[in-house]
Design an enzyme around this catalytic site. Structure first.
Site, PDB file in Angstrom:
ATOM      1  N   CYS A 120       4.614  11.649  23.240  1.00  0.00           N
ATOM      2  CA  CYS A 120       3.389  12.780  23.486  1.00  0.00           C
ATOM      3  C   CYS A 120       4.008  13.482  24.455  1.00  0.00           C
ATOM      4  O   CYS A 120       3.433  14.963  24.296  1.00  0.00           O
ATOM      5  CB  CYS A 120       2.314  11.657  23.937  1.00  0.00           C
ATOM      6  SG  CYS A 120       2.873  10.884  25.438  1.00  0.00           S
ATOM      7  N   HIS A 180      -0.726   8.846  28.829  1.00  0.00           N
ATOM      8  CA  HIS A 180      -0.763   9.682  27.769  1.00  0.00           C
ATOM      9  C   HIS A 180      -0.715  11.061  28.022  1.00  0.00           C
ATOM     10  O   HIS A 180      -1.255  11.645  28.973  1.00  0.00           O
ATOM     11  CB  HIS A 180      -1.737   9.442  26.545  1.00  0.00           C
ATOM     12  CG  HIS A 180      -1.486  10.013  25.268  1.00  0.00           C
ATOM     13  ND1 HIS A 180      -0.600   9.855  24.337  1.00  0.00           N
ATOM     14  CD2 HIS A 180      -2.459  10.781  24.463  1.00  0.00           C
ATOM     15  CE1 HIS A 180      -0.513  10.603  23.236  1.00  0.00           C
ATOM     16  NE2 HIS A 180      -1.872  11.190  23.309  1.00  0.00           N
ATOM     17  N   ASN A 205      -4.379  16.429  20.723  1.00  0.00           N
ATOM     18  CA  ASN A 205      -3.701  15.409  20.704  1.00  0.00           C
ATOM     19  C   ASN A 205      -2.485  15.556  19.679  1.00  0.00           C
ATOM     20  O   ASN A 205      -2.517  16.650  18.914  1.00  0.00           O
ATOM     21  CB  ASN A 205      -4.477  14.058  20.204  1.00  0.00           C
ATOM     22  CG  ASN A 205      -3.918  12.932  20.499  1.00  0.00           C
ATOM     23  OD1 ASN A 205      -2.885  12.785  21.315  1.00  0.00           O
ATOM     24  ND2 ASN A 205      -4.759  11.854  20.590  1.00  0.00           N
TER      25      ASN A 205
END
Ligand SMILES: *[C@@H]1O[C@H](CO)[C@@H](O)[C@H](O)[C@H]1NC(C)=O
Ligand SMILES: *[C@@H]1O[C@H](CO)[C@@H](O)[C@H](O)[C@H]1NC(C)=O
Length: 369
Positions: A143, A292, A308
């Site tokens: 991520c 994250h 995202n």
């Protein structure tokens, strides 16, 4: 090559499944696991894990129907490609982040409640032609690399007018993480700030010359790519700017002035988000596990708009809207986020899912040619 073909096959399967996948309003207790596998283009699990996956799906379906029956909820829970995943599969997605908690001692007496100055009531970089399509990090905890890449792509477009797809794989394969900031590096987690440091030295190649191969999550790939032209820099940065912690005004002012910003969030409750303004992270006590890295692209009076890297099929075309709040929680596991060896063991994180806690953007992004 094998992994690259798998990536294409997975992308095709996802595209093919788009028409069939039910929206939250189409779900009922009659929705079977077998139908779910067909709708989402998923292969049937091996016999040894079939029952466990089916049970997880059924539990998720029940929780989804319960949540959506509450008409006062501001967001809808959905069924998606992750609805039969195990806890460890979800956890593998969240290796990440920006990394200066160790040196930002100011994390204690916040949040700032200053009102932002000189910005419009709503703003969205997606409407300005500077945001690339949402990506899929796959089963790799990359991520942080996708957040850094997306931010650099948008800053490049803002600064030069060139909207290009850059290479998160180069970051996964090449960014060193000797102090174990937010993980052990590559698919095992790192931070966007370390990625910017690397791009300052080496630049970043295009996604076409250095394509994503870490999707299955079992390898960080090879940094020493042959021929060398494959890792030739397409864009470069002079470094990064870290923003004041837990300060929404600074974050929104920087967003409007400079471009999208990499931010850190507690994403464990996001797995089953489908749509709406998300307020599902508890903000009291010690339950906020920032783990994250994602990208802030805009805001309105009610929400922060977040990109995202869990495919465009997740959430609102790959995005989530987080409720704006300056409430805070305590993160007692900062090593899941950006803590480096020797860093603090608890930090105060503010905003929905800790989104205001740690933010940065690349500086002087330009074409490396
Ligand atoms: C579920 O199936 C039962 C039995 O076939 C049926 O009576 C019911 O209407 C179905 N419910 C929904 C929401 O489709
Ligand atoms: C990026 O590369 C170009 C071309 O080599 C160079 O002129 C520029 O100074 C570099 N910018 C940064 C921030 O390193």
């Amino acid at each position: 090559m094998r992994t690259y073909l798998a990536l294409i096959a997975a992308a095709v399967a996802l595209l093919g499944a788009d028409a069939a996948r039910p929206k939250w309003s189409e779900l009922s207790e009659n929705y079977s696991y077998e139908q779910y596998l067909a709708d989402f283009g998923k292969a049937a699990p091996a016999r040894s894990e079939y029952d466990a996956r089916k049970a997880r799906f059924e539990a998720q379906l029940a929780a989804t129907l319960r949540h959506n029956a509450d008409k006062t909820a501001s967001w809808k829970r959905g069924i998606n490609h992750m609805s039969d995943w195990s806890d460890s599969e979800h956890a593998a997605l969240r290796g990440r982040l920006p990394s200066t908690w160790a040196i930002r001692a100011a994390h204690l007496n916040l949040p700032s409640t200053r009102a932002p100055v000189g910005i419009p009531p709503a703003f969205d970089w997606r409407t300005k032609g500077v945001v690339t399509p949402v990506k899929d990090q796959g089963h790799c905890g990359s991520c942080w690399a996708f957040a850094a890449t997306a931010t650099i792509e948008s800053h490049l477009a803002v600064n030069t007018g060139v909207l290009a797809e850059l290479s998160p794989q180069q970051l996964v394969s090449c960014v060193p993480n000797p102090h174990h900031c937010g993980g052990d590096g590559g698919c095992a987690g790192s931070t966007a700030e370390l990625a910017y440091d690397y791009v300052k030295k080496a630049g970043i190649a295009s996604a076409y010359s250095f394509p994503y191969t870490s999707w299955p999550g079992d390898s960080n790939g090879d940094c020493d790519v042959k021929p060398a032209s494959r890792s030739k820099a397409f864009a470069n940065v002079s470094g990064y700017q870290a923003l004041a912690v837990n300060d929404e005004a600074s974050l929104l002012e920087a967003l409007v002035a400079h471009g999208p910003i990499s931010v850190s969030v507690a994403a464990s409750p996001w797995s089953f988000y489908e749509s709406g303004v998300f307020d599902g992270c508890a903000l009291q006590g010690s339950g906020t596990d920032v783990n994250h890295a994602v990208v802030l692209v805009g805001y309105d009076e009610e929400s922060l708009i977040i990109r995202n890297s869990w495919t465009p099929l997740w959430g609102e075309d790959g995005y989530i809207r987080l409720k704006r709040t300056t409430s805070c929680g305590i993160d007692t596991t900062p090593e899941h986020g950006s803590r480096c060896d020797g860093g603090p063991t608890t930090v105060k994180v503010c905003g929905m899912c800790g989104v205001l806690s740690e933010s940065s953007y690349p500086t002087n992004t330009g074409l490396a040619r």
